[in-house]
Design an enzyme around this catalytic site. Structure first.
Site, PDB file in Angstrom:
ATOM      1  N   GLU A 158       0.788  -1.229   0.000  1.00 40.53           N
ATOM      2  CA  GLU A 158       0.000   0.000   0.000  1.00 40.53           C
ATOM      3  C   GLU A 158       0.823   1.283   0.000  1.00 40.53           C
ATOM      4  O   GLU A 158       0.738   2.068   0.959  1.00 40.53           O
ATOM      5  CB  GLU A 158      -0.958   0.012   1.201  1.00 40.53           C
ATOM      6  CG  GLU A 158      -1.958  -1.115   1.179  1.00 40.53           C
ATOM      7  CD  GLU A 158      -3.045  -0.975   2.250  1.00 40.53           C
ATOM      8  OE1 GLU A 158      -2.970  -0.050   3.069  1.00 40.53           O
ATOM      9  OE2 GLU A 158      -3.979  -1.801   2.243  1.00 40.53           O
TER      10      GLU A 158
ATOM     11  N   GLU B 200      -5.138  -8.675   0.856  1.00 40.89           N
ATOM     12  CA  GLU B 200      -5.738  -8.360   2.167  1.00 40.89           C
ATOM     13  C   GLU B 200      -7.228  -8.138   1.992  1.00 40.89           C
ATOM     14  O   GLU B 200      -7.648  -7.465   1.042  1.00 40.89           O
ATOM     15  CB  GLU B 200      -5.174  -7.066   2.788  1.00 40.89           C
ATOM     16  CG  GLU B 200      -3.792  -7.168   3.344  1.00 40.89           C
ATOM     17  CD  GLU B 200      -3.309  -5.851   3.978  1.00 40.89           C
ATOM     18  OE1 GLU B 200      -4.142  -5.016   4.410  1.00 40.89           O
ATOM     19  OE2 GLU B 200      -2.076  -5.664   4.016  1.00 40.89           O
TER      20      GLU B 200
HETATM   21  C1  FCB Z   1      -4.248  -2.052   5.640  1.00 39.76           C
HETATM   22  C2  FCB Z   1      -2.827  -2.332   6.073  1.00 39.76           C
HETATM   23  C3  FCB Z   1      -2.715  -3.396   7.141  1.00 39.76           C
HETATM   24  C4  FCB Z   1      -3.815  -3.277   8.168  1.00 39.76           C
HETATM   25  C5  FCB Z   1      -5.168  -3.187   7.499  1.00 39.76           C
HETATM   26  C6  FCB Z   1      -6.312  -3.125   8.463  1.00 39.76           C
HETATM   27  O1  FCB Z   1      -4.331  -0.773   5.098  1.00 39.76           O
HETATM   28  O2  FCB Z   1      -2.057  -2.766   4.965  1.00 39.76           O
HETATM   29  O3  FCB Z   1      -1.430  -3.303   7.714  1.00 39.76           O
HETATM   30  O4  FCB Z   1      -3.572  -2.205   9.007  1.00 39.76           O
HETATM   31  O5  FCB Z   1      -5.200  -2.074   6.659  1.00 39.76           O
END
Ligand code: FCB
Length: 431
Positions: A153, A346
């Site tokens: 990110e 994620e």
């Molecule tokens: C994302 C991050 C991760 C975590 C989630 C909830 O933006 O990559 O580290 O904090 O959110």
């Protein structure tokens, strides 16, 4: 109602990151997050990541939890300051061995926000330092690790860390933070080359994305939403996928941008998408709104509106699974043949409690939405839940719990939640 079957060979996993779980700060160099946390008032509950989940000492127990869950793969991150410290790579060596012995594929991310404190993404040189870091880690782990993620990110790291100052390193540069994005993207491209040279066969990036919906059909709202989409989605996806910046952005970047874009557009084997929630955006207004709970300053060319009619998680993010289908089909339409296979690197939610039915509902809904995208022809090869364990959720401290496994931060006791059992059963049914 069981989930529809996913394709054979679909990669199921869970994700974590070094700073959020490792602890053992005394055995590594300092990162910008350690320095940021030391500044009073920066972490909501006043906590630090000094111990976190004590994972450096308890990694065997955590790998046993992964094995018990039955996942194919585990996405973790390599702390750059730990990798640079004496004995630091030895930890990842042991972790990788333990994963391989348990039949779980290691998927390391080389940067998940914990920059060594002496470095600064405003400096172009940090990009080549990152390539050297990638080379060193790959030289040590590459004999057992074919799959790599360069950055996590860069959009959030730029926006929250350098533009708004609510994450490390705490700079409030607003639009002057754009070079930080460029240097990370350059670092990504250089690292892809270094990893390729070290024999890596599956290389990707983990970018956060979400569909941006205009607050209304009015031209001003559509233009504001488009600008927001450029800033948060396309500035980070167009360079690696198309070899160019969206219109108006490249001019704001430092250095020889055209030459850098050749590096940034190194071919990828997969494209990682972190997805949490969509955004609703309109023309500037007196109330600029917030970015995932972080208040935005006045004077921006857009305002973020509430996504109405949706339940929200403990972090206040709307639950909107169809937005994932919309995002993925939109990606396919925009990037076409330039888009490598997608992996959801994620997806998850913050909810309290061991009987976390809300998390099960969230994950179930998003997996159905993902399946819809597959049916619509989007090539998605894997899905990773954020996260294995409750952990240090950055500026929120330990208040927001994202784990399939509950962690008691006083005793370090791990307790699988209802969602852990649900995910395990779901995986067993998919086999
Ligand atoms: C994302 C991050 C991760 C975590 C989630 C909830 O933006 O990559 O580290 O904090 O959110």
């Amino acid at each position: 109602n069981p989930l529809p079957p996913f394709p054979a060979g679909f990669l199921w996993g869970v994700s974590t990151s070094a700073h959020q779980i490792e602890g053992a700060v005394e055995t590594r160099g300092r990162s910008v997050w350690d320095a940021f946390t030391d500044r009073p008032g920066r972490i909501r509950d006043g906590s630090t990541a000094a111990v976190a989940c004590d994972h450096v000492r308890r990694y065997r127990e955590d790998v046993a939890l992964l094995a018990g869950l039955g996942v194919d793969a585990y996405r973790f991150s390599v702390s750059w300051p730990r990798a640079d410290s004496p004995g630091g790579l030895g930890f990842y060596d042991r972790l990788v061995d333990e994963l391989c012995a348990a039949g779980v594929r290691p998927v390391p991310t080389l940067f998940h926000w914990d920059l060594p404190v002496e470095l600064d993404w405003r400096e172009r040189d940090t990009a080549s330092r990152f390539a050297a870091h990638a080379e060193r880690v790959a030289a040590r782990l590459g004999d057992r690790v074919p799959t790599w993620i360069t950055l996590n990110e860069p959009a959030e790291h730029t926006l929250l860390g350098h533009a708004l100052g609510v994450h490390a390193p705490g700079e409030r540069l607003l639009f002057d933070a754009l070079p930080v994005a460029h240097h990370q993207l350059l670092a990504h491209g250089l690292a892809v080359r270094a990893l390729r040279a070290a024999g890596a066969t599956e290389i990707g990036i983990a970018n956060s994305h979400g569909p941006v919906r205009p607050a209304s059909d009015a031209l001003a709202d559509r233009e504001a939403a488009d600008f927001y989409d450029v800033l948060l989605n396309r500035t980070f996806a167009d360079p690696p996928l198309l070899g160019r910046y969206p219109e108006g952005i490249g001019e704001l970047m430092p250095g020889n941008v055209a030459a850098d874009l050749d590096v940034i557009a190194e071919p990828l084997d997969f494209y990682g998408v972190n997805f949490y929630a969509p955004a609703r955006v309109g023309a500037p207004s007196d109330a600029p709104g917030d970015f995932g709970g972080v208040p935005l300053p006045a004077g921006l060319p857009f305002s973020v509106r509430e996504t109405e009619g949706r339940p929200v998680t403990d972090s206040g993010w709307p639950v909107d699974p169809e937005a994932l289908t919309e995002l993925l089909t939109g990606f396919r339409a925009r990037y076409g043949d330039r888009l490598p296979p997608i992996v959801i690197t994620e997806n998850g939610c913050a909810y309290d409690g061991l009987d976390d039915q809300d998390r099960i509902t969230y994950l179930d809904g998003h997996l159905r939405a993902l399946h819809e995208a597959l049916t619509a022809g989007v090539d998605v090869r894997g899905y990773f839940v954020w996260s294995l364990l409750d952990n240090f959720e950055w500026a929120e401290g330990y208040a927001h719990r994202f784990g399939l496994v509950h962690v008691d931060f006083t005793t370090q006791r791990r307790t699988p939640k209802a969602s852990y059992a649900w995910f395990r059963e779901m995986l067993a049914a998919q086999r």
